[in-house]
Design an enzyme around this catalytic site. Structure first.
Site, PDB file in Angstrom:
ATOM      1  N   THR A  65      -8.396  17.540   3.391  1.00  0.00           N
ATOM      2  CA  THR A  65      -8.741  18.785   2.837  1.00  0.00           C
ATOM      3  C   THR A  65      -9.194  18.415   1.386  1.00  0.00           C
ATOM      4  O   THR A  65      -8.893  17.273   0.959  1.00  0.00           O
ATOM      5  CB  THR A  65      -7.634  19.653   2.376  1.00  0.00           C
TER       6      THR A  65
ATOM      7  N   ARG B  44      -2.440   1.051   3.251  1.00  0.00           N
ATOM      8  CA  ARG B  44      -2.722  -0.074   2.161  1.00  0.00           C
ATOM      9  C   ARG B  44      -2.108  -1.508   2.577  1.00  0.00           C
ATOM     10  O   ARG B  44      -1.817  -1.954   1.572  1.00  0.00           O
ATOM     11  CB  ARG B  44      -2.485   0.259   0.747  1.00  0.00           C
TER      12      ARG B  44
ATOM     13  N   LYS C  57       1.116  -6.481   7.721  1.00  0.00           N
ATOM     14  CA  LYS C  57       1.412  -6.131   8.817  1.00  0.00           C
ATOM     15  C   LYS C  57       2.315  -6.931   9.562  1.00  0.00           C
ATOM     16  O   LYS C  57       3.171  -6.769  10.372  1.00  0.00           O
ATOM     17  CB  LYS C  57       0.143  -5.650   9.618  1.00  0.00           C
TER      18      LYS C  57
ATOM     19  N   VAL D 241      10.800  10.160   8.777  1.00  0.00           N
ATOM     20  CA  VAL D 241       9.598   9.336   8.557  1.00  0.00           C
ATOM     21  C   VAL D 241       9.420   8.632   7.098  1.00  0.00           C
ATOM     22  O   VAL D 241       9.588   9.424   6.223  1.00  0.00           O
ATOM     23  CB  VAL D 241       8.315  10.107   8.860  1.00  0.00           C
TER      24      VAL D 241
ATOM     25  N   ASN E  37      -8.410  -7.472  11.774  1.00  0.00           N
ATOM     26  CA  ASN E  37      -7.301  -7.154  10.560  1.00  0.00           C
ATOM     27  C   ASN E  37      -5.981  -6.934  11.592  1.00  0.00           C
ATOM     28  O   ASN E  37      -5.086  -6.953  10.901  1.00  0.00           O
ATOM     29  CB  ASN E  37      -7.693  -6.045   9.623  1.00  0.00           C
ATOM     30  N   ASP E  38      -6.006  -6.802  12.885  1.00  0.00           N
ATOM     31  CA  ASP E  38      -4.865  -6.647  13.786  1.00  0.00           C
ATOM     32  C   ASP E  38      -4.414  -7.783  14.330  1.00  0.00           C
ATOM     33  O   ASP E  38      -3.299  -7.625  14.968  1.00  0.00           O
ATOM     34  CB  ASP E  38      -5.056  -5.292  14.562  1.00  0.00           C
TER      35      ASP E  38
ATOM     36  N   ASP F  72      -2.490   0.109  14.613  1.00  0.00           N
ATOM     37  CA  ASP F  72      -3.410   0.411  13.521  1.00  0.00           C
ATOM     38  C   ASP F  72      -3.965   1.889  13.785  1.00  0.00           C
ATOM     39  O   ASP F  72      -3.540   2.713  14.694  1.00  0.00           O
ATOM     40  CB  ASP F  72      -4.597  -0.570  13.884  1.00  0.00           C
ATOM     41  N   LYS F  73      -4.485   2.373  12.724  1.00  0.00           N
ATOM     42  CA  LYS F  73      -5.136   3.658  12.724  1.00  0.00           C
ATOM     43  C   LYS F  73      -6.627   3.875  12.958  1.00  0.00           C
ATOM     44  O   LYS F  73      -6.906   4.466  13.912  1.00  0.00           O
ATOM     45  CB  LYS F  73      -4.832   4.268  11.382  1.00  0.00           C
TER      46      LYS F  73
ATOM     47  N   ASP G  62      -5.582   2.078   4.995  1.00  0.00           N
ATOM     48  CA  ASP G  62      -6.328   3.307   4.533  1.00  0.00           C
ATOM     49  C   ASP G  62      -5.214   3.986   3.447  1.00  0.00           C
ATOM     50  O   ASP G  62      -4.120   3.615   3.256  1.00  0.00           O
ATOM     51  CB  ASP G  62      -6.538   4.601   5.505  1.00  0.00           C
TER      52      ASP G  62
END
Length: 1401
Positions: A864, A1030, A1036, A995, A1060-1061, A482-483, A945
């Protein structure tokens, strides 16, 4: 030439034949897999149909006819009925544990006897219990088996009991529910829940607001588990949502409520929810009582992003969407209180439907190999049993018939064969799994007590919740992370800005934190003598050492005199990138010195735009101003404006009040009128605000992604031209970097090795050397504008930068500095000379430099934004205002019309500047990911995200490498099938690191098509990293499950911190929870819990490797000792007429595994360390040892069994020769002979395992060896005294004391046989060690050999030998700690003389 051609033709034919055979094998394997899949699918269908539906009555629920009907009532006389079940709606209790009291025993029995060894002993124990068949007792197998299985079941039950306790903690959380004040609680509960009379009421009255008092009803505090569908719930700020609620009332403006859904979908931005205007009277109890409404809602489903329903109120039917619903797992933020009605409870809430509910128990990967070994040994037992039984048949024909004394003692063949099966069943040790559980408990305790994984900041140690899969930690191939909260701290910091083509570093927060840290350290009463990485609490410096610790070029390390101050910030993505010398503190100084200069005016306009363009609301807490923000990015910008002297003192929907620090100690207050706010949306990717300045001017300020702002600038054509130039530069330099990486030395799995080993093929052992890797002193820099959304994005910036001694701003303006004007009142410091360059006022030059800054910021992992503004004439604004009002009041396509109106005014903007916000990573995340990648682990990031945020974090965390090719799969663009095929072709043409970025919507499209699914998951194993944004929790879990199915040989690990994980943590082979600030949900369900992500490298690289090696050695040595020990008994059968007489005395045989050979394998399984932790952390490539199953595989098992058989035969022949050929023993009876073989076995087994096979010999290991040896001789004396003096095949009475114990032949035979065994083993070890060091130990010998071996190909003996050298060991220790704080001796520390290594070896 013809001769050469003739030689080539057979080779070509041979290759074609091999290719044909390979194709045929692949096709056959595919067919078998398809057949196996069909059989498995049929079995699953049969299980569901007959077992679940017929026996357990667990039929799938049919959809309701018209959804669930929930009336809005203050009180329900009876519980609401679920139409699908015909019973009341389920309770709000959740369960993450695996078992219940009802299914625990059946599931565990099935689970335990699916282990082949347990099933094997069950098959042996049942016939053994039949009287007359066994020669070793009736219950010697079945009773210990049941006892061992019971112990395992109890341990599993205790582990699940701990999960139940954690579930109870969550279910016991309290909330406020509207109830009758005089309600009899027990009678009310009895209509809703069974056994209510046994439950103690925990409800109590809550003090109500003085304006909201009702004589009959009031807010009562109840447990979450007591919330029912239809209950009216009240939440206050910062409280978690207990169930899925429809929002009835919120205290926010226009009925708005803000919620944090990070634990639900991983998104960090606050989301707004709005109650319907028709419920405006529901703010009080009286209003709720008078409101008559009925909700018709969709059946529970896992879709987080869609909700369908309707509500009928006052005869009017209104639609309900997800905008009016609060899901469980959310937290109320920035809103005083809300009121809602519960619609989904417990396991039917969205978050639980997305979870992997009640997952099955996990099995270790080594158990697959262990099962194969059990099958092989079972076949060996069958062969041995049949062979000895046939031996009896032959002996009966040749000897028994002619021997009168046994002619009447014929035994039936079936009894003989069953007796032998029972005799040799111990070749598969009965206590295998129980002893293994003991070793795992020891491994678990060592892991839990590892101080290197203890986090002092949160007082959180590492915790193992599931100790049955500890060895899986050493075999992980995929990590799904997860982030938010896992890689990042969810703390946004304003870090850099670009104004008029100049770049400035903002580090005011770092300086204050550093000052606070220094103050704390000065006040500390004690300090630790040895610094440890895990004790560095929230360090503000994220530095990294390139992983070439033994032989890095000294040129890449900054000399001591040029080291940057420790207070300076470094990018986590590019720690070697030195920041510009100027900071925002310097900027404020310049503004104070030259307040009227052109640049100062631009800088003040820039800060003013930051202070105005947002939706944050200031609030005062404890005398300090804080802000309520819907986004952490906005909060970071507003706080930065405050630090730069522009404080947002007050904000309403009509005006913003700023308190501006003039720099001379005075504060000026200015009020800006808010005319309109065009809010941010995922489609617009920008936000605009129209304000009226104090002087009456109207200005629109717009902030957003550069791809959105550039086309809307006044000089858009010039800006796009500069962006194109930057894009071309990016593509060129990216290609150069890719080519340079392709030329680098690669290890066996395609990674960049830290070291290379070069040997002389001739076998000179002194020719070994650690060769320095060719690392360029400076790689080409990469420039990229984030506005370029190409299929291949830019790589992260792991690049060398100029040394700090050379001041650079990346603007290359130093050659055109202007002289200071003579009219300047005071001379400016030299550091501001570059601001006198006239080119900073040229818009074309400003565009070019700003885009370079954007790329520089983005490659550092910063988020940015561009700011632009335009002053609007009043007449133009009035005209636009009419269009905008029409859009906001439209009943059709309102959002589209608002966006179209925004497009009209967001044109011809002037560029103000750019901002860069750091999404702060947890300490050590980039270094950890870098090491894990070097360990041949593929790392995926699954987050809720948005795409841009996920890619930025991937660069910061080094999931994206320098030179990475980033492929974006997007279903909204061209054909998804074409995109996947193009990516596959690009990878096949050559790609150093690939990636793939995919979002949840695209993934949903892939799932709907079987063809796309097959294409996508065929591509995925070829990819190095995947970023899935998203993604819902169910998606997942689906991704993890798909990888498990598509790559069955790979072990998966999922790590996260939120609810959520849970699904992916439960689905993976290994689940790790971050038990930090908000990680309790994941930590209680996960198999392992750690406080910080950085501890994952030690968990896997150190404990994973150790536990894998320990368990593998434990299994090997356990089977080896049984094979070795029972082989002499089989050979002895020839001399007893194959009657099944045992060579060993019964009592000694009974305690053989328990007393005399248990400590050796247990100590090996708990304390063994084949390599030190420092070596494993410094050289992550060694982790592939477990991925490749190098420690336990069938060939290695066969070698060990061959060794056991050879040694068993040698022992038998040696003892037999001593008694029959070379010597005349005083006692040549069966007991003396068997006791000698038994003694040799005990001594040799313990010597080999304790002394030879155990590398890490601690005092505990040596003490256990001494205890075992002393215990055996004490047992000899015990038997000599306790046995009765009566005729027996085993006359032990006084045997050891008086008869064979005093016989020199017995002792000489013992010493000679043991010495021969030790000498043979040690000679083999010495020869192997020398050949490994010389590079000549290659098996099989026909395998191709390489002059330059990769790190993972080095023999274990090489690393163990290197660890013996103090200098090398110290260098490995420093490399493992990533210690950059030591300035002295850098050059000596980071280089190794190959001659020194040769001397060591």
């Amino acid at each position: 030439m013809p001769q050469t051609a003739n030689h080539k033709e057979p080779d070509i034919v041979k290759k074609q034949e091999i290719g044909t055979i390979t194709t045929f094998a692949r096709q056959t394997r595919g067919q078998l897999e398809r057949v196996g899949g069909e059989v498995q699918e049929c079995a699953v269908q049969w299980y569901k149909k007959y077992f679940l539906e017929t026996i357990l009555r667990q039929k799938p629920l049919k959809p309701s006819k018209d959804g669930r009907h929930i009336p809005l009532r203050v009180e329900h006389e009876q519980a609401l009925i679920d139409e699908r079940r015909g019973h009341p709606y389920i309770s709000n209790t959740i369960r993450t544990s695996r078992y219940t009291l009802i299914d625990f025993i059946p599931k565990q029995i099935i689970f335990q006897f699916t282990r082949l060894a347990n099933f094997y002993f069950l098959c042996v124990g049942i016939p053994q219990a039949i009287p007359g068949l066994s020669t070793t007792g009736s219950y010697t197998t079945i009773l210990p088996l049941l006892f061992f299985v019971l112990l395992t079941i109890v341990k599993e039950g205790y582990d699940d009991y701990k999960r139940h306790r954690l579930d109870n903690l969550e279910n016991a959380n309290t909330t406020r529910v509207l109830k009758r004040k005089s309600l009899n609680l027990n009678s009310a509960l009895s209509t809703r829940r069974w056994f209510a009379s046994r439950r103690k009421s925990s409800e109590k009255d809550v003090e109500s607001n003085g304006e909201d008092i009702d004589s009959e009803y009031g807010w009562r505090q109840v447990k979450w588990q007591d919330v029912c569908v239809g209950d009216i719930v009240k939440l206050v700020r910062d409280e978690a949502v207990p169930a899925d609620l429809v929002l009835l009332y919120a205290t926010g403006e226009n009925g708005l409520a803000y919620i944090d859904t990070m634990d639900l979908d991983g998104e960090t931005n606050l989301k707004s929810r709005e109650s319907l205007p028709d419920f405006k009277n529901c703010s009080t109890i009286a209003g709720l009582r008078s409101c008559q409404a009925e909700f018709v809602l969709e059946d529970p489903n896992p879709d987080l992003y869609r909700f369908d329903g309707r509500v009928t109120i006052n005869g009017q039917t209104l639609p309900l969407t997800s905008n009016e619903v609060l899901y469980r797992g959310s937290t109320l933020r920035n809103t005083e209180h809300v009121i809602g009605i519960a619609i989904n409870t417990g396991e039917e809430s969205k978050i639980r439907l997305n979870a992997n509910q009640h997952p099955q128990a996990k099995k270790p990967a080594l158990e697959t190999i262990a099962n194969k070994i059990v099958i092989a040994l079972a076949l060996y037992v069958i062969i041995l049993t049949v062979g000895c039984s046939m031996g009896y048949v032959i002996w009966r024909k040749s000897t028994e018939r002619d021997s009168w004394y046994v002619s009447m003692a014929t035994v039936e063949f079936k009894q003989i064969i069953i007796g032998y099966a029972i005799m040799f069943n111990n070749v598969i040790p009965l206590a295998l799994y129980v002893t293994l559980e003991i070793t795992r408990i020891g491994q678990m305790l060592l892991l839990n007590n590892d101080v290197e994984m203890y986090d002092e900041a949160t007082d959180t140690p590492a915790r193992c919740n599931t100790n049955t899969i500890l060895e899986n930690l050493g075999q992980v191939s995929y990590i799904f992370s997860d982030k938010t909260g896992t890689l990042t701290e969810n703390v946004m910091k304003f870090r850099k800005m670009s104004i008029a083509g100049t770049s400035w570093l903002h580090e005011m927060d770092i300086q204050s934190e550093a000052a606070a840290t220094v103050g704390q350290s000065l006040n500390a009463s004690t300090a630790l003598a040895v610094p440890r990485r895990s004790r560095e609490v929230a360090s503000v410096i994220h530095e990294d050492i390139e992983l070439y610790p033994l032989s890095s070029p000294s040129s890449i390390f900054t000399p001591r005199s040029e080291r940057r101050s420790s207070s300076q910030w470094r990018s986590t993505a590019r720690p070697d990138h030195l920041q510009p010398d100027v900071t925002t503190t310097d900027l404020l100084e310049y503004i104070r010195l030259r307040p009227t200069s052109a640049f100062a005016r631009q800088a003040k306009d820039y800060i003013l735009c930051i202070a105005l363009c947002h939706t944050c609301l200031p609030e005062e807490k404890d005398g300090k101003v804080d802000f309520q923000a819907s986004s952490p990015d906005e909060l970071a910008l507003v706080r930065a404006a405050q630090e730069l002297g522009y404080l947002v003192a007050h904000r309403s929907s009509q005006a913003v009040t700023l308190q501006i620090d003039t720099g001379d100690g005075n504060i000026r207050t200015e009020v800006y009128q808010i005319l309109d706010v065009i809010e941010f949306s995922s489609k617009r990717k920008r936000m605009s605000i129209v304000v009226r300045y104090p002087d009456g001017r109207i200005c629109i300020i717009c902030k957003g992604a550069d791809s959105m702002i550039l086309p809307r600038l006044r000089l858009a054509h010039v800006a796009m031209q500069k962006a194109t130039e930057v894009r071309k530069s990016v593509e060129l330099e990216h290609e150069l970097l890719r080519r340079s990486e392709q030329l680098e030395v690669r290890n066996s799995f395609g990674g960049r090795p830290s070291l290379t080993l070069r040997r002389n093929i001739a076998g000179n052992r002194n020719s070994i050397a650690l060769a320095q890797l060719d690392v360029p002193a400076k790689s080409p820099s990469i420039v990229r504008s984030r506005s370029v959304e190409a299929a291949r994005s830019r790589p992260s910036g792991d690049r060398s930068r100029p040394k700090l001694g050379i001041r650079t701003t990346s603007l290359e303006v130093s050659n055109t500095l202007l002289k200071v004007s003579p009219s300047t009142p005071r001379p400016l410091p030299e550091k501001f000379n570059f601001l006198d360059d006239t080119s900073i006022y040229d818009e074309s030059t400003t565009f070019s430099r700003c885009f370079k800054h954007l790329d520089d910021f983005a490659t550092e992992g910063l988020r940015t934004l561009l700011f632009a503004r335009k002053f609007i004439p009043t007449s133009e604004y009035d005209t636009w205002k009419k269009v905008y009002n029409d859009a906001t009041t439209s009943l059709v396509n309102r959002q589209d019309m608002i966006e179209a109106a925004g497009e009209l005014i967001e044109q011809s903007l002037d560029l103000v500047g750019a901002t860069a916000i750091e999404d702060k990573l947890q300490a050590g995340v980039p270094e950890t990911i870098d090491k894990l990648r070097r360990a041949n682990i593929k790392i995926w990031m699954l987050t809720g995200d948005k795409r841009e945020t996920a890619i930025n974090i991937a660069h910061s965390a080094r999931i994206c490498r320098p030179g990475s090719d980033i492929f974006i799969l997007d279903s909204s663009k061209n054909s998804l099938e074409t995109q996947i095929i193009d990516v596959s072709e690009d990878i096949e043409t050559g790609c150093t690191h690939s990636v793939v970025v995919i979002d949840g919507q695209t993934l949903a499209v892939v799932e709907q098509s079987a063809h796309l699914t097959d294409l996508f998951y065929t591509l995925i194993p070829k990819i190095d990293s995947v970023i899935c944004c998203r993604a819902s929790p169910a998606q997942k879990s689906m991704i993890v499950k798909a990888i498990r199915q598509r790559v069955p040989s790979a072990l998966t690990l999922a790590i996260g911190d939120g609810a959520n994980d849970l699904a992916m943590i439960s689905t993976s082979h290994v689940g790790v929870g971050i038990s930090g600030k908000e990680g309790l949900q994941a930590a209680r369900v996960a198999d392992y819990a750690i406080a910080k992500f950085r501890f994952l490298q030690r968990l896997l690289l150190v404990h994973g490797r150790w536990n894998y090696v320990r368990t593998a050695k434990f299994i090997l040595t356990t089977f080896w000792k049984e094979m070795f020990f029972y082989l002499p008994t089989a050979m002895y059968q020839r001399y007893n007429g194959y009657t099944g007489t045992s060579l060993y005395e019964n009592w000694s045989l009974t305690v053989f595994n328990t007393l005399f050979t248990s400590l050796c394998v247990i100590c090996l399984g708990i304390w063994e360390q084949d390599l030190s932790a420092e070596t494993l952390l410094a050289v992550p490539e060694l982790y592939v040892h477990g991925q490749r199953n190098s420690e336990l595989n069938i060939p290695k098992f066969v070698r060990w069994m061959a060794s056991a058989a050879t040694e068993g035969v040698l022992v038998w022949l040696g003892v037999w020769a001593a008694y029959s050929v070379f010597g005349h023993a005083l006692d040549d009876g069966l007991f003396a002979f068997g006791d000698l073989v038994f003694t040799v076995g005990v001594i040799w087994i313990n010597w080999k395992i304790f002394i030879i096979e155990t590398h890490h010999k601690t005092s505990i290991v040596l003490g256990a060896f001494g205890i075992t040896m002393a215990g055996w001789w004490a047992w000899q004396a015990f038997l000599s005294g306790v046995y009765a003096a009566q005729p027996s095949p085993y006359p032990a009475r006084n045997g050891f004391v008086s008869t064979f114990g005093t016989d020199p032949v017995w002792w000489v035979t013992l010493i000679v046989v043991v010495t021969v065994l030790i000498s043979i083993e040690m000679a083999y070890k010495v020869v192997k060690r020398n050949m490994v060091i010389a590079g000549m130990w290659k098996w099989p010998p026909w395998q191709p050999r390489s002059v330059d071996d990769s790190l993972e190909e080095w023999g274990l003996e090489v690393w163990q030998e290197l660890e013996q050298d103090p200098v090398t060991r110290e260098r490995l220790r420093r490399a493992a700690m990533d210690d950059e704080d030591e300035d002295e001796g850098d050059d000596e520390r980071d280089s190794v003389d190959p001659d020194d290594v040769a001397k060591v070896l």
